[in-house]
Design a protein around this motif. Structure first.
Motif, short mmCIF file in Angstrom:
data_model
loop_
_atom_site.label_atom_id
_atom_site.label_comp_id
_atom_site.label_asym_id
_atom_site.label_seq_id
_atom_site.Cartn_x
_atom_site.Cartn_y
_atom_site.Cartn_z
N ARG A 193 0.82 -1.22 0.00
CA ARG A 193 0.00 0.00 0.00
C ARG A 193 0.85 1.27 0.00
O ARG A 193 0.60 2.17 -0.81
CB ARG A 193 -0.99 -0.01 1.16
CG ARG A 193 -1.96 1.13 1.11
CD ARG A 193 -3.06 0.92 2.12
NE ARG A 193 -3.91 2.09 2.21
CZ ARG A 193 -4.97 2.17 2.97
NH1 ARG A 193 -5.32 1.15 3.73
NH2 ARG A 193 -5.70 3.26 3.00
N ARG A 230 -5.23 -4.70 -1.98
CA ARG A 230 -5.57 -6.11 -1.76
C ARG A 230 -5.22 -6.95 -2.98
O ARG A 230 -4.59 -8.01 -2.85
CB ARG A 230 -7.05 -6.24 -1.42
CG ARG A 230 -7.44 -7.66 -1.14
CD ARG A 230 -8.87 -7.79 -0.71
NE ARG A 230 -9.17 -9.19 -0.45
CZ ARG A 230 -10.34 -9.61 -0.11
NH1 ARG A 230 -11.34 -8.79 0.05
NH2 ARG A 230 -10.54 -10.89 0.11
N THR A 231 -5.62 -6.50 -4.15
CA THR A 231 -5.31 -7.23 -5.38
C THR A 231 -3.81 -7.31 -5.59
O THR A 231 -3.26 -8.37 -5.91
CB THR A 231 -5.98 -6.56 -6.59
OG1 THR A 231 -7.39 -6.56 -6.39
CG2 THR A 231 -5.65 -7.28 -7.88
N ARG A 236 -1.44 -7.09 -3.33
CA ARG A 236 -0.83 -7.99 -2.34
C ARG A 236 -0.97 -9.44 -2.79
O ARG A 236 -0.04 -10.24 -2.60
CB ARG A 236 -1.46 -7.79 -0.96
CG ARG A 236 -0.78 -6.72 -0.14
CD ARG A 236 -1.18 -6.75 1.33
NE ARG A 236 -2.59 -6.45 1.55
CZ ARG A 236 -3.10 -5.23 1.66
NH1 ARG A 236 -2.31 -4.19 1.60
NH2 ARG A 236 -4.38 -5.06 1.86
#
Length: 147
Positions: free
Chosen positions: A13, A46-47, A49
């Motif tokens: 992030r 999220r994607t 990661r």
């Protein structure tokens, strides 16, 4: 010089935030660009990661770039050194400028490793170097291999 990439899943992030907060990537004034970069980083984290998880939890770009720097340094005379500067993750340009300044070279050659010239990659990295070198007081002949 290279783009950089997260060195852990926790770094995904903040890496994305650094990327999208660059005015070369999103051409808006800082009061608009920075909150937008935060939103984009939060939504994509999220994607991303998951993708970096498939790569072992880290980007291979730093290791590959360091290997290239070591190989180039091995081919050059002992009076030459190679330093790695990543644009959006560690080692950031500021750290590389500091290391180069401490070494005190007579000449600096900037070698962006992007596959082609782009304002969002090569030009952004060269501008980051110029600004940071000025901020840290790094003087001396500097030239760039642009493509």
């Amino acid at each position: 010089m290279n783009l950089g990439g997260p060195d852990s899943l926790a770094a995904v992030r903040p890496f994305l935030y650094n990327l999208f907060s660059d005015p070369a990537i999103i051409r808006l004034a800082a009061p608009l660009r920075l909150p937008l970069a935060w939103v984009i980083a939060a939504r994509r984290a999220r994607t991303a990661r998951g993708i970096y998880g498939q790569l072992g939890g880290t980007s291979p770009l730093l290791a590959n770039t360091e290997a290239q720097a070591q190989a180039l340094e091995a081919e050059l005379d002992a009076e030459y050194r190679c330093f790695v500067a990543m644009r959006y993750w560690h080692p950031l340009t500021a750290a590389a400028v500091g290391a180069v300044k401490a070494w005190q070279p007579d000449e600096i050659v900037l070698l962006p490793l992007y596959p082609q010239f782009s304002s969002t990659t090569t030009a952004s990295s060269l501008e980051a170097w110029r600004c940071e070198a000025m901020r840290q007081g790094l003087r001396g002949k500097t030239r760039a291999i642009r493509s």
